[in-house]
Structure formats: structure tokens, C-alpha cells
Design an enzyme around this catalytic site. Sequence first.
Site, PDB file in Angstrom:
ATOM      1  N   HIS A 152       0.518  -1.417  -0.559  1.00  0.00           N
ATOM      2  CA  HIS A 152      -0.017   0.096   0.131  1.00  0.00           C
ATOM      3  C   HIS A 152       0.966   1.233   0.379  1.00  0.00           C
ATOM      4  CE1 HIS A 152      -3.693  -1.965   1.541  1.00  0.00           C
ATOM      5  NE2 HIS A 152      -3.960  -2.106   0.651  1.00  0.00           N
ATOM      6  N   CYS A 180       3.332 -11.821   3.305  1.00  0.00           N
ATOM      7  CA  CYS A 180       4.589 -11.886   3.990  1.00  0.00           C
ATOM      8  C   CYS A 180       4.333 -13.011   4.728  1.00  0.00           C
ATOM      9  CB  CYS A 180       4.198 -10.704   4.631  1.00  0.00           C
ATOM     10  SG  CYS A 180       4.885 -10.390   5.950  1.00  0.00           S
ATOM     11  N   HIS A 196      -9.650  -4.448   5.522  1.00  0.00           N
ATOM     12  CA  HIS A 196      -8.690  -4.091   4.644  1.00  0.00           C
ATOM     13  C   HIS A 196      -8.193  -5.464   4.393  1.00  0.00           C
ATOM     14  CE1 HIS A 196      -4.369  -4.923   5.088  1.00  0.00           C
ATOM     15  NE2 HIS A 196      -4.097  -2.827   5.510  1.00  0.00           N
ATOM     16  N   GLU A 253      -5.648  -7.846   4.588  1.00  0.00           N
ATOM     17  CA  GLU A 253      -4.830  -8.634   4.996  1.00  0.00           C
ATOM     18  C   GLU A 253      -5.927  -9.012   5.764  1.00  0.00           C
ATOM     19  OE1 GLU A 253      -2.098  -9.316   8.633  1.00  0.00           O
ATOM     20  OE2 GLU A 253      -1.715  -7.609   8.219  1.00  0.00           O
ATOM     21  N   THR A 267      -1.846  -8.137  11.084  1.00  0.00           N
ATOM     22  CA  THR A 267      -0.262  -8.408  11.696  1.00  0.00           C
ATOM     23  C   THR A 267       0.294  -6.301  12.037  1.00  0.00           C
ATOM     24  OG1 THR A 267       0.226  -8.074   8.967  1.00  0.00           O
ATOM     25  CG2 THR A 267       0.867  -9.839  10.333  1.00  0.00           C
TER      26      THR A 267
END
EC number: 1.17.7.4
Length: 316
Positions: free
Chosen positions: A41, A96, A124, A126, A167
Site C-alpha cells: 500500500h 508476507c 482491509h 489482509e 499484523t
Amino acid sequence: MQILLANPRGFCAGVDRAISIVERALELFGTPIYVRHEVVHNRYVVNGLRERGAIFIEQIEDVPDGAILIFSAHGVSQAVRNEAKSRDLTVFDATCPLVTKVHMEVARASKKGIEAILIGHAGHPEVEGTMGQYSNADGGMYLVESPEDVWQLQVKDESNLCFMTQTTLSVDDTYAVIDALRERFPQIVGPRKDDICYATTNRQEAVRHLSDKADVVFVVGSKNSSNSNRLAELAQRAGKAAYLIDSAEDIQESWVEGASHVGVTAGASAPDILVQQVIQRLKALGGKVAVEMQGREENIVFEVPKELRVEVKQVD
């Protein structure tokens, strides 16, 4: 006006790896390379990769057969992964490794029928990817953002619960939610090791130290960067004027009027070139030599997939 630089700041190992995966794919296979969602991002990074031939998409159906597809650092749901597998695509995973760790926690809970609660921000990518690792209809997967959410949550079996976290959350806010979870559900089980990643924790600690010294704090990062937003919020909570900026061009002269110490940090997806440009802008506004603050040393490196480690042969 003294310029203070937070330490550590900027790129983390996961972001570095994700960008390297796209760059290596472009070098080895040429254009176009398709990337599901912004690989990280940051507008500067994404625009730079787009100029080199990366095409950013949100739907797998937008990728032509036989193409190369890269998953972003934020990770994807199992449904997206399965859709990509069903197509004639070459896939490289830039998720990640610390996000993958959380995915595995959710997948284990799903397999065992343990209900899982994720602490994170709705919408989001993630969070969407992590929630999408749970598939057991007999269990349950829930998202909470605040202690208030915890007190309103209804689960099937309070004795068979676990939790995990996004995270890139605020460390302080997350501990408040965890405290509420443990109070509401005394038998809940958490991860063996904190899910909030080392880079998020270190950068938040660094911005706290920075806020002790600085009158004004600039956070270099894009508006859709979760960890960058958390850094700006921390500085604001410390009572400082804090600005989340994409580039040096965003800085208004009035923001630093009367300031004796100006702090600069950068989110985990912001490249150092942007920080250097901010320093030059602040010097033009009367800033002195930039001083690095003391902080935690980071030496973590995540390797790119072995298929991308081959050397590119130069053609004479």
C-alpha cells in the site's frame, strides 16, 4: 529547526520481498505481469511498478489464460487461491511470511472445528485474506475491531475459542481488545507468539520516542496503509501535530511554523527516497541537518521464491 528521524522506519522485510518478487518477475518474464491488489500500500511504489509493466487487478477473471499472477503482500483467501489454481496461470505468492503464519493459525482452527476470532479492520485486504482461510461450517470465524465488539459478540461454544490478529494493528489498541476477549471468554486461547509483526511493533515504539522530542511529526505513507495510519495516530495521541503524507509535496509551510523539532518517520511500505525528499523539503523550510534517533536494529530478510532467484543473462 531540528529534523529528527525515527529509527527504524520505512521498508520491512515483507514489503521488500513483495516488491522484489514483482521486479524479478518483470526481469525474468517481461511484461505484462499481473498483480492481485496493490502489491504493497504505497502509491509511489505501485506507480513505479505499473510504469515497468505490472498490471494491478482485483479479480482473477481479469487475468488472461497463460499469464503470470502475483498475490500481494497482504495475502489472499483460500477461495482466491483455488480460483487461480483452476486457471492456466503461473502464480507467485508475495504474501508476507508473517501474514502466512496467521493464515496457518486460522486454517488449523478451521480443521479442528475451533471457533476463531480475528482482531482487525473490516475491509482491509489482509483481513479478507485471513478470514478466508476458515471453511468449517460447524465452527465459526468472527471479526472484532474494539472491546465494544467483543462484548456484543455471540459465539457457539465459549469453551472452544481461539483468537489471532491482523499484523499491522496498533499494539496498545490490540492489547485492549485482547484483554476484553480474555475477560469475556476466560477459556480463549491466543497465538503462541504475538501476531502483530516485528516491524509494526518497532515502528510504533520508534514513533513514541520521536513524539517525546518532536513538536510536529510527519509520517510518510499512503492513506490506505494500515501501519502508516497507526503511526500518525500514535503521534496524535501523544499530543503532537501529526501528518500522514504521500510525498514532500504535501507539506505545507504553515505546518512547521514555530516548531523547534520536526520528526519524520515512514510506514513499512514507504521507500527511503520519499523520506530523503521530505528531509530536503524541511531543509528548504529552515530545517538543519537531519539527526537519526537511536532504535532497534532490524536484520530480518525474507527470500523470494527460488524460481525467481536465477540470474538474468545480459544480452550483448
